[in-house]
Design an enzyme around this catalytic site. Structure first.
Site, short mmCIF file in Angstrom:
data_model
loop_
_atom_site.label_atom_id
_atom_site.label_comp_id
_atom_site.label_asym_id
_atom_site.label_seq_id
_atom_site.Cartn_x
_atom_site.Cartn_y
_atom_site.Cartn_z
N LYS A 1 -9.08 -17.40 22.55
CA LYS A 1 -8.02 -16.88 21.70
C LYS A 1 -6.74 -16.50 22.43
O LYS A 1 -6.76 -16.01 23.55
CB LYS A 1 -8.51 -15.65 20.94
CG LYS A 1 -9.59 -15.97 19.94
CD LYS A 1 -9.03 -16.49 18.64
CE LYS A 1 -8.64 -15.32 17.77
NZ LYS A 1 -8.01 -15.76 16.54
N SER B 1 -8.81 -12.10 22.98
CA SER B 1 -9.86 -11.48 22.18
C SER B 1 -10.94 -10.96 23.09
O SER B 1 -11.23 -11.54 24.14
CB SER B 1 -10.43 -12.53 21.23
OG SER B 1 -11.74 -12.17 20.84
N HIS C 1 8.56 -22.43 -1.40
CA HIS C 1 7.17 -22.19 -1.83
C HIS C 1 6.18 -22.49 -0.71
O HIS C 1 5.03 -22.82 -0.98
CB HIS C 1 6.80 -23.02 -3.07
CG HIS C 1 7.83 -23.00 -4.15
ND1 HIS C 1 7.81 -22.10 -5.19
CD2 HIS C 1 8.94 -23.75 -4.34
CE1 HIS C 1 8.85 -22.31 -5.99
NE2 HIS C 1 9.56 -23.31 -5.50
N ASN D 1 21.87 26.42 9.19
CA ASN D 1 21.97 25.35 8.19
C ASN D 1 23.07 24.34 8.51
O ASN D 1 22.85 23.13 8.40
CB ASN D 1 22.18 25.95 6.79
CG ASN D 1 20.99 26.80 6.36
OD1 ASN D 1 19.95 26.80 7.03
ND2 ASN D 1 21.14 27.53 5.28
N SER E 1 9.19 24.12 14.15
CA SER E 1 9.49 22.69 14.29
C SER E 1 9.81 22.33 15.74
O SER E 1 10.20 21.21 16.02
CB SER E 1 10.67 22.33 13.39
OG SER E 1 11.77 23.17 13.64
N GLU F 1 2.67 -9.56 14.95
CA GLU F 1 1.88 -8.88 13.90
C GLU F 1 2.19 -7.39 13.85
O GLU F 1 2.28 -6.79 12.77
CB GLU F 1 0.38 -9.10 14.15
CG GLU F 1 -0.06 -10.52 13.88
CD GLU F 1 -1.48 -10.76 14.35
OE1 GLU F 1 -2.39 -10.66 13.54
OE2 GLU F 1 -1.68 -11.04 15.54
N1 ARG Z 1 14.48 24.06 11.67
C1 ARG Z 1 15.27 24.06 10.48
C2 ARG Z 1 15.39 22.61 9.94
O1 ARG Z 1 15.05 21.74 10.65
C3 ARG Z 1 16.64 24.54 10.80
C4 ARG Z 1 17.34 25.19 9.67
C5 ARG Z 1 16.66 26.42 9.29
N2 ARG Z 1 17.39 27.22 8.39
C6 ARG Z 1 16.83 28.19 7.69
N3 ARG Z 1 17.58 28.87 6.92
N4 ARG Z 1 15.56 28.43 7.77
O2 ARG Z 1 15.76 22.38 8.84
#
Ligand code: ARG
Length: 456
Positions: A283, A277, A156, A110, A23, A290
């Site tokens: 235009k 445009s 309306h 975590n 990530s 939008e």
């Molecule tokens: N990159 C993970 C997330 O965004 C971090 C936590 C990962 N924890 C694990 N036990 N794999 O959630």
């Protein structure tokens, strides 16, 4: 490079696993929160004697250095290190060796990722709230200039009763006020420190969680370790609050779009906030409005995405939850693009008071006031309603408005009608007689402006 968790593995991960699992390309934006959180954690570990004080100090000092190196663009992140948390830890250990390996004592990714997200959201909620305030200020200024600008009010999308443009703008100021309240509520529930929850079952080390909370400016600490690492309701609340706010901006955009159409011409957008445009030379399009209206869909999409991701996850952490980041980041980024450009577009639009007045004159917007006038002359409202309905029909046939009828024609309806009927059904009177608190009368609107200005 060996993974930080590679101890129990016999093989290294497949390249596809690294790419899929990683990530870092999106969570690297959390580097500051991650490092700040780690500095507070290290400081606490040293203070509690969980790791030697000198080690804690070296870790903190090095983390500060890593922070400034990242900010100076000197660091390249490693996909194999998966996410921002392990990237930072890996860099730390590369720099100070074994001492760096002590940082993660009494902590899990975590509770770390939950912390980073909460810190990030707190920062962004402040920024977005300030942007909404800027929009409110612009709308209040525009309202001040238009307390006497009469326009048709609609139900309306049919002409209903006359209003002032100021009153119409103040409706949005109120919506935005509630949007900020919702963000503020979200902030309160986001402002809870999850660190100390560990992977799911807290930790055996004597952590001082209150100390960390104070260091990181958290109002409270979480009271259940499972809950602390499992829930993303604070992210969902933010997405919900942003969705509602965007719904308001989208309705406003829609109105601006038709107000600047040739049919309405109530406002003209500044050239700087319009586009042309590629084929039609004449235009001038309201692309900004939008696009704000259009982006509302993707903010809703983010809300739906995260609600759906979370809906059947067992406690506690599941990797599914890594999918919280992109929708949250995308929503925040897009809202932060929408608000300032919408604010400047709205602040620079030219109000065509004459067109608005013309619009209010057509469509019998003063019919209710004529009925009210007849009530004051002794006719029951239901009868008055019916009489005025018939007059309106007759006027439509003749192609005239109620104000174009003669006094004799009115006398034929009721002997009690007098010359003052014309004043009673003038648009100015229709608006300014509605002087209850929250009404469109100039006086009531000025009071509402003052209340809102005091709040800002
Ligand atoms: N990159 C993970 C997330 O965004 C971090 C936590 C990962 N924890 C694990 N036990 N794999 O959630």
């Amino acid at each position: 490079m060996n993974k930080l968790w590679s101890g129990r593995f016999q093989k290294s991960t497949h390249k596809l696993t690294d790419d899929f699992n990683s990530s870092i390309h999106f969570d690297q934006r959390l580097y500051k929160q991650d490092i700040t959180g780690s500095i507070a954690h290290a400081k606490m570990l040293g203070k509690q004697g969980i790791i030697p004080k000198e080690d804690a100090e070296l870790i903190q000092k090095t983390l500060y250095e890593i922070l400034s190196d990242i900010e100076e663009g000197k660091i390249e992140f490693d996909i194999a290190a998966e996410d921002i948390h392990m990237n930072i830890e890996q860099i730390l250990t590369q720099r100070i060796g074994d001492v760096g390996k002590k940082l993660h004592t009494g902590r899990s990714r975590n509770d770390q990722v939950a912390l980073d997200m909460r810190m990030y959201l707190k920062d962004e909620i402040r920024v977005i709230t300030a942007m909404i305030t800027d929009l409110q200020k612009v709308l209040l200024n525009l309202a001040k200039e238009n307390t006497l600008t009469i326009m048709p009010g609609y139900t309306h999308l049919q002409k209903a009763q006359p209003l002032s443009f100021a009153h119409h703008l103040l409706a949005y100021v109120e919506m935005l006020k509630r949007d900020k309240q919702r963000l503020n509520d979200t902030y309160t529930r986001t402002n809870v420190l999850p660190l100390g929850a560990g992977a799911l079952a807290a930790t055996t080390y004597p952590l001082d969680r209150d100390f960390v909370a104070r260091e990181l400016d958290f109002e409270q600490i979480s009271l259940n370790s499972l809950d602390a690492v499992s829930d993303r309701d604070f992210c969902i609340e933010l997405l919900s609050a942003l969705s509602i706010m965007m719904m308001h901006l989208s309705r406003f955009s829609e109105e601006i779009i038709f107000w600047c159409s040739h049919e309405f011409q109530f406002v003209e957008l500044d050239d700087a906030f319009s586009t042309g445009s590629s084929i039609m030379p004449q235009k001038k399009n309201p692309d900004i409005a939008e696009l704000v209206r259009g982006k509302t869909g993707r903010i809703y999409g983010s809300l739906m995405a995260l609600l759906t991701t979370m809906k059947s996850l067992p406690l506690a952490y599941n990797k599914d939850m890594q999918e919280d980041k992109e929708p949250v980041f995308d929503a925040i980024d897009n809202v932060k693009m929408c608000l300032p450009v919408f604010t400047d577009m709205a602040g620079s639009m030219k109000v065509n008071k004459d067109r608005m007045y013309e619009g209010a004159k057509g469509g019998f917007t003063n019919a209710t006031d004529l009925a009210d006038y007849l009530v004051k002359k002794g006719i029951a409202f239901r009868d008055a309603h019916s009489i005025v309905g018939k007059i309106v029909f007759a006027c439509i046939e003749k192609g005239i408005g109620l104000e174009d009828m003669t006094l004799d024609e009115y006398k034929a309806v009721s002997q009690n009608v007098e010359e003052d009927v014309f004043k009673a059904i003038s648009l100015e009177e229709c608006v300014n007689k509605r002087n209850v608190p929250g009404g469109p009368a100039e006086e009531a609107v000025k009071k509402a402006i003052a209340v809102n200005e005091a709040l800002l």
